[in-house]
Design a protein around this motif. Structure first.
Motif, short mmCIF file in Angstrom:
data_model
loop_
_atom_site.label_atom_id
_atom_site.label_comp_id
_atom_site.label_asym_id
_atom_site.label_seq_id
_atom_site.Cartn_x
_atom_site.Cartn_y
_atom_site.Cartn_z
N ALA A 122 -25.11 8.72 61.81
CA ALA A 122 -24.04 8.59 62.70
C ALA A 122 -22.46 8.46 61.66
N PHE A 123 -22.58 8.32 60.60
CA PHE A 123 -21.37 8.65 59.68
C PHE A 123 -21.40 9.95 59.30
N LEU A 156 -22.86 12.51 60.53
CA LEU A 156 -22.58 13.32 61.86
C LEU A 156 -21.21 13.34 62.47
N LEU A 157 -20.63 12.55 62.39
CA LEU A 157 -19.01 12.43 62.82
C LEU A 157 -18.23 12.84 62.12
N GLN A 211 -15.13 1.17 62.10
CA GLN A 211 -15.24 2.08 61.91
C GLN A 211 -17.33 2.42 62.35
N ILE A 212 -18.19 1.73 62.67
CA ILE A 212 -19.83 1.85 62.72
C ILE A 212 -19.81 1.56 64.30
N ARG A 213 -18.76 1.35 65.35
CA ARG A 213 -18.54 1.76 66.75
C ARG A 213 -18.47 2.89 66.55
N HIS A 214 -17.45 3.08 66.34
CA HIS A 214 -16.77 4.64 66.61
C HIS A 214 -17.78 5.62 66.41
N ALA A 215 -18.14 6.09 65.41
CA ALA A 215 -19.44 6.86 64.57
C ALA A 215 -20.52 7.24 65.12
N VAL A 216 -20.90 5.49 66.44
CA VAL A 216 -22.04 5.67 67.42
C VAL A 216 -21.89 6.23 68.67
N VAL A 232 -19.23 8.45 69.07
CA VAL A 232 -19.40 9.33 69.00
C VAL A 232 -20.76 10.80 69.10
N ARG A 233 -21.61 9.91 67.99
CA ARG A 233 -23.28 10.81 68.00
C ARG A 233 -23.24 10.29 69.37
N LEU A 269 -21.71 12.90 71.70
CA LEU A 269 -22.35 14.25 71.73
C LEU A 269 -23.86 14.12 72.38
#
Lengths: 203, 207
Positions: free
Chosen positions: A166-167, A169-170, B168-173, B175-176, B179
């Motif tokens: 996920a990181f 991909l971000l 940060q983890i919740r944001h990345a997840v 966005v994934r 998408l």
């Protein structure tokens, strides 16, 4: 006080120790005294841990299964006015939050970093060496493992690998967005298709 | 020989001190608390822990920066197996073990672990849990200090994502997941519509 029941079943992790894709391991072993084999006991084990704090933990990171883990040597218990404790042996607490099954977790340690496992456990009573077959180490962990009464995981459906992905991909998305968001439709569509194709494994 | 060994130990010890706080790894912080359970309260403590809401409704869900947390009741050590010491340690009390893994913004590191005890007191029904332990204070103002008294330092701590905060983890997840849903919905969308939808949805992923 009632001692925890011993199990005669094949090694496994209690179902209470799992939330989503994460599992909690809580193991307490007894440490040998300084004058035993191998010599050193709790003091030597503490030194091994101290050195482990400054040398790389890359081999453990490479296992890609562990969110967080800790070793704690307990040679005295906090004094709250309870009946004083006399610890004949220091205690070694191992606590881990990991992904996968109990078998996969132990097998990864045994297959990939057996010498590190030796350094981390060699002064614990009952630690089997060599570690293969892995069933011996599983039995050692299983007979010293406790059941969790309440387990909280902030992201229960994520593994260390899905978080890494996920990181990644971000980061790729942010680059794509900066470069493509202002493009006209045809050019944007082409950039978008290329981005999706490149990130297929992470989507 | 003994002198050389002493020198080696001194060197290793000095080297280890460079590691700083043993409970810390990057921005990650390990909290380990052990508190003796009051006599006769073990069963009721276990029941209280089992009755806590789980998942997003767990009281630990409200504690800032907390990634993982657990309570374990140590009602005796496991020593009845072959190879155990002849005279194994026997605990005279049962103990409540609480552990937590936090990852905080860099600026918040100096406030640990003190601020965490206050957060715990604010979000967790401490009287239902630690209230069944020895020495539980009557004055709520003493609770953070009461919890801190049971702290035991980690000897070795590993954090897989030692600089990734919960936000940060919740944001990345998020966005994934956004998408993935977008890609599924736009397999054959024409460029004009694709771009318009993207501009609309991407704004939400960034928020």
């Amino acid at each position: 006080m009632t001692a925890n029941q011993q199990t005669a079943q094949a090694p496994h992790s209690p179902p209470e120790n799992a939330v989503g894709r994460s599992r909690a391991m809580t193991v307490i072993s007894l440490l040998k005294p300084a004058l035993s084999w191998p010599p050193g006991g709790a003091r030597a084990q503490r030194l091994v841990f101290a050195v482990g704090r400054v040398v790389g933990q890359d081999r453990i990171r490479d296992l890609s299964m562990i969110h967080f883990a800790r070793f704690v040597i307990i040679d005295r218990l906090p004094d709250y006015g309870q009946e004083p404790e006399r610890l004949r042996q220091a205690l070694q607490l191992f606590e881990s939050n990991y992904n996968g099954t109990f078998d996969q977790y132990i097998d990864a340690f045994v297959d990939k970093i057996p010498s590190q496992m030796h350094r981390l456990w060699q002064w614990s009573y009952g630690f089997p060496w060599p570690l293969t077959p892995s069933s011996r180490f599983k039995e050692f962990i299983n007979r010293n493992e406790f059941t969790v009464e309440h387990y909280y995981v902030a992201y229960p459906e994520e593994t260390t690998k899905t978080i890494d992905a996920a990181f990644e991909l971000l980061a790729a998305f942010e680059r794509f967005h900066a470069a493509a968001a202002g493009l006209p439709p045809q050019a944007f569509a082409a950039a978008y298709r290329a981005f999706v194709a490149a990130q297929q494994e992470r989507l | 020989m003994i002198g050389a060994l002493r020198e080696l130990v001194a060197t290793l010890t000095a080297l280890s001190r460079r590691g700083g706080d043993p409970n810390r790894r990057g921005q990650a912080y390990a909290v380990t608390l052990l508190t003796p359970v009051a006599p006769g309260e073990t069963t009721r403590l276990k029941e209280a822990l089992k009755e806590l809401p789980t998942g997003e409704r767990s009281p630990l869900a409200g504690v800032p920066h907390l990634h993982f947390g657990r309570w374990v009741v140590l009602d005796g050590l496991k020593t009845g197996w072959q190879g155990a010491p002849r005279w194994p340690t026997k605990l005279r009390s049962d103990y409540l073990l609480f552990t937590a893994d936090l990852v905080v913004p860099r600026a918040a590191i100096p406030s640990l672990p003190g601020v965490f005890y206050a957060d715990l007191v604010e979000h967790v029904p401490v009287s239902e849990l630690w209230g069944r332990c020895f020495g539980y204070p009557e004055d709520p103002g003493e609770l953070p200090g009461y919890l801190a008294k049971g702290r035991i330092d980690a000897s070795l701590y590993f954090a897989g994502h030692e600089e990734a905060t919960l936000a940060q983890i919740r944001h990345a997840v998020a966005v994934r997941d956004g998408l993935v849903a977008f890609v599924r919905r736009h397999q054959t969308t024409e460029p004009e519509e694709l771009r318009a939808d993207y501009v609309r949805d991407a704004a939400a992923w960034s928020s």
